[in-house]
Design an enzyme around this catalytic site. Structure first.
Site, short mmCIF file in Angstrom:
data_model
loop_
_atom_site.label_atom_id
_atom_site.label_comp_id
_atom_site.label_asym_id
_atom_site.label_seq_id
_atom_site.Cartn_x
_atom_site.Cartn_y
_atom_site.Cartn_z
N THR A 71 0.83 -1.20 0.00
CA THR A 71 0.00 0.00 0.00
C THR A 71 0.86 1.25 0.00
O THR A 71 0.61 2.21 -0.75
CB THR A 71 -0.89 0.01 1.27
OG1 THR A 71 -1.66 -1.18 1.28
CG2 THR A 71 -1.80 1.21 1.30
N GLY B 186 -5.03 -10.47 -4.32
CA GLY B 186 -4.29 -9.44 -5.06
C GLY B 186 -5.26 -8.43 -5.65
O GLY B 186 -6.30 -8.81 -6.20
N CYS C 71 -16.99 -1.02 5.20
CA CYS C 71 -17.68 0.26 5.44
C CYS C 71 -17.65 1.10 4.17
O CYS C 71 -16.62 1.18 3.49
CB CYS C 71 -16.96 0.98 6.57
SG CYS C 71 -17.27 2.75 6.68
N CYS D 53 -21.30 -0.76 8.99
CA CYS D 53 -20.72 -0.58 10.33
C CYS D 53 -21.68 -1.04 11.42
O CYS D 53 -21.28 -1.70 12.37
CB CYS D 53 -20.34 0.88 10.55
SG CYS D 53 -18.78 1.30 9.73
N HIS E 190 2.50 1.74 -3.32
CA HIS E 190 1.53 2.16 -4.31
C HIS E 190 1.22 3.65 -4.16
O HIS E 190 1.15 4.39 -5.14
CB HIS E 190 0.25 1.32 -4.18
CG HIS E 190 -0.68 1.49 -5.32
ND1 HIS E 190 -0.70 0.67 -6.42
CD2 HIS E 190 -1.64 2.43 -5.56
CE1 HIS E 190 -1.61 1.07 -7.28
NE2 HIS E 190 -2.21 2.13 -6.78
#
Lengths: 350, 350, 350, 350
Positions: free
Chosen positions: C39, C273, C116, C108, C42
């Site tokens: 993350t 992925g 969420c 939630c 990226h």
């Protein structure tokens, strides 16, 4: 205002009391109609609900519809259901989920407030709806659409319980279903099962008037267990296979055993009826038939479905309402519901 | 007898052939009515069904009803469904499950013959129903109750496929449903979803006549994707949540992506349409929304439910039958079904 | 304090900034160790995480362990997991779930905060852990037991993601499993699948060093897809049946198709992925094989299991840690992780 | 040959009888080792197995391994499991699933032979393995890999039953598990639960020797219910939440109630122990806690997993074998197993 309160030891009275004030996150609601449930009768007789003692002084009742008359501080209306608008304001008609999860336990944080370990209940641990006014947490409330009458709206909560029972059964279209007990809850369960696509709904009920109500509603297989071998009939109607799903809504040893015998191997038995004590059951067929005996409690995000079923006319919840009385006659209403099998659902109206 | 055969390379002809003889475990059946399916059209054009080549010389067709005229040796009629009698004899009217599991692979011994690794199909690998007579394994057959007309009975097989699709979706009462594509299969899926208790069924279909058929059947939300933002409409109708379940019955990249976008996080998308090749899809919303894209194939113990839905009048499978022709006009029937969007379901009758 | 921030347009810098103050319900935590995740890479390259733009100025990082140095007002520690004590105080070592649910949407309130609709993320939309200090909502935190080192604790969050992936697969003891991709996440998924009772775990990974790490950990079937026909090998190892479950952890068209081909009919494919754009997939086998392609996102009540797996020594999350650097070298660490397949997991320590 | 037969009315004798001949689809097998099960003891005492009368004259026993000495006509070896080769020939060592489905009922055609409505059992309705030779249907047999000793192979069948029990529980990695009863079946269930990733396995067993065996195997939480409040301990060990899954392997009212009390709301209780008659249970917590009481029977495609668990050394089934005797001492073996809690599993060897 008038409120029907439980004071402990069979002492249930209609008294004058203060109109409550909405606290943070709460609404003040003028009650328009409220149904008498088996829970209320049990509390008035036994002082508890499934072992949870009713709080002395509590206002009873939890199936209701009412008008919002005041909105307390810090109220937020959540979009709980795709079927129902969340635009609630003063003057809106609302119904409410009566179980009150703690909000912070293992279950609550996982969205399973109906099995919260510290759950409270309107009419048991907190003041309920047998009164002119009630305060209730806004996040428990849903808007009642215009198409639904007050009479019908009092039946939203029990219908939502029936939706929960059917969800728990993992029923699918084409399943064959047995419902044991045709009181208000049994009839609601049968209606929901039929609308979930059951190929066959068989109802067993000893009382002729309740059988008549079920037959009048359109159920074609309503059996008298005093005259008919229920298990044998289920087997015949299912060509020797047994019911895919059974709902036990009586809570008796005999009927639990009957349900275990009538469900097919690999089938599911949802225990809706709450026995008053231990039951004596033969689990051997359950074990070797890989049957599942499934608990179910109250409602779990089921109000949207219940409201939609009533709004669209797919379920008529009024078919079991046999008596409508003013709130002032709440004690007579409870007495009636206890004493007569022909008083199926008694509703109190403002 | 007359039979419509596929001979390879787009060569489909109505020919004269021998009436087949029932082998061990088989029935000889006089075909009364048989529907033309997309499978038949695909074979006549492409020579295969989902990559499985059609056997040259095979009689096409697999949706049918017929009279048992002879029972071969060693036939046993199993009680396959609680809803349907297994009392089949010469003169009985039957329908049949057209997929032919091998009986001995990993899947077959687990009762999952619809995904058998060596599966055959009537009308693809074995002679089918576009003929005056067909032989079929008795254990694939179900009795057609008297209440069901031949016209209706030709629709049992596709309806059973729709029941399978809805089973695979794990739909429950109260769910909101999107169906993309209103051909015969899409309309059947929509009907089954509604009867499984959907709160809302939204149909998307570009062709006006098919939209009209769906609206005439009673569906209130039939969208034209060329005029309407389907995803936006689904979101509006579900108050921003998305559909619980989507059925993609078109098999196109665009509509698969649309379905992924319209289903709510945590929802299910059943892929009913079989794309003709690879599709280009954006899986990112599927991943982070924990959506499930679910395959479904043919029927899996669903004939009992389909028969019961028709027998009781809960589903009218004839609503999509736009043309009825004699068997002799099978080629014209297939041409019609290929060329005109207004030929929704074409049925051949004896 | 030092913090590594993303300022937009590939601009990532280590800067001096104020130590944050804990607001209501929050903790101030001194970061002890923090892992670099895909993350983070990226965001530094593309500026977003799965289409959600990173907030310019945000401190990056979300896999971390740290010491509680201050407890803000109104903090309540929930008993979220049976495996982990909730007794957190100043001086306690904690880890945190980095996704930040809104708390009030449809998902939630149903306990599904990981999907969420308005979810935020540490290190993406809110300041994360590539810093000396971080503030985090107390209800996202779990106590790290003494038996777990800081080095290990940085691996709790990714391991919890792997637990989620395995949960989503509905894997059971005895299942055969294919994992495509042996980066940090693929290896964690393989470990969790093995500990869930897989009969066979087959790993496919093109890079020799990552294959070596997997083999060194004890996996006996680690394939090189450049040399081996992966689908053919899976079929041979499963005696022609296919894998019960596949985990795609590469996010490429080719490997998604490979997974669809390698999983048995009726099996499940969990898409771990996240493709960087649309993929081109052949869904035909998925449809007719009734395969399920299942999304999975982040963690969902999985920290308790992850902590327990590490605490008891059942999983060694350090096997993929190839580099440990001080926080000051965060930029070098990210560069390393981007440029070298031999930099599998880079951890920053205080 | 020698065979231990049940002749009715407690009359169990070792007699000389003919070596059986394999019929169509059958194998003749020389028994190498065979375990004594509670079923055998029950039959010798009560003459039935869960209400199904044992056939007078039947050879008892059903847990066995043996060498194929002759292959009858029309034998086909199916590839039943991905983990086990189906290459069986004369001289192969095999084990067998002892339940004998009818093959044509509703359940059998759906692959659910373990709950077949007309099920037979080796050693109950058909000659079993307490003999020098047995004939058995080839499609019930699995090859025993070389790595497995005869001693171990006698434990495949009970381990497969334990695998079935765990499958039925829908257990997942991280779950906390209670096993009530540490006889051979309880210990196998505990082993399978641990290998399915349980965070915690708690065993309750009143007999010290059985507790010792469980502790010696490596279980860290083995409780004496006579000294410890089992429910209280479960609650303490799970921080007040309760076990996710309980397995009742005793079949007593007291322990069924204990299991219902120890499992968390929303948890599952698998009833493995078969009570000898009706039990008295308090279902109220099951109902309001939405607990599921799940039946489980025998094995259901579980032999592949059981064989693999033993072959790879993940389960040691010999840990409960306390006595090994020659076949000639079968009566002494049964007496021992009945009279002494220290005779946990008695195995007869050729």
């Amino acid at each position: 205002m008038k409120a029907c309160k439980y004071f402990g030891n069979h002492d249930v009275r209609l008294v004058d009391t203060e109109v409550p004030r909405p606290e943070s996150g709460e609404l003040l609601v003028k009650v328009l109609a409220t149904g008498i449930c088996g829970t209320d009768l049990h509390i008035s007789t036994h002082g508890d609900w499934i072992g949870k003692p009713a709080r002395p002084g509590v206002t009873m009742g939890h199936e209701f519809v009412g008008d919002v008359v005041e909105i307390g501080p810090d109220v937020q209306f959540l979009q709980k259901y795709p079927q129902v608008s969340s635009e609630i304001s003063v003057g809106s008609r609302i119904c409410a989920e009566p179980h009150l999860p703690c909000g912070s336990c293992w279950w609550c944080i996982r969205g399973q407030g109906n099995i919260c370990s510290g759950i409270g209940h309107l009419g048991v641990t907190r003041d309920g709806s047998f009164a002119e006014y009630i305060t209730v947490s806004a996040d428990r409330c849903s808007l009642v659409p215009e198409e639904i009458t007050n009479h019908e709206a009092a039946g939203i909560e029990p219908l939502a319980c029936a939706v929960r029972a059917v969800h728990r059964s993992r029923m699918e279209i084409g399943d064959t279903v047995l419902v044991i007990g045709a009181g208000p809850m049994g009839q609601d369960v049968a209606k929901v099962a039929a609308l979930s696509g059951a190929s066959l709904v068989i109802i067993s009920e000893p009382h002729p008037y309740r059988r008549k109500l079920a037959a009048d509603y359109g159920f074609s297989h309503v059996l008298d267990p005093q005259e008919t071998d229920v298990v044998g009939q289920v087997m015949e109607l299912t060509r020797g296979i047994g019911a895919d799903v059974a709902f036990e809504v009586a809570g008796l040893s005999e009927t639990v055993n009957q349900a275990i015998s009538a469900v097919r191997q690999g089938g599911r038995l949802v225990q809706v009826g709450v026995p008053t004590g231990a039951v004596t059951v033969d689990l051997r067929r359950l074990v070797i038939g890989e049957i599942e005996l499934i608990g179910e409690h109250a409602t779990h995000w089921d109000f949207g479905t219940a409201i939609d079923l009533i709004r669209t006319g797919r379920v008529d919840v009024t078919s079991v309402i046999t008596h409508t009385l003013p709130l002032e006659q709440v004690l007579e209403g409870m007495e009636l519901a206890k004493s007569s099998m022909e008083a199926v659902k008694v509703v109190l109206e403002a």
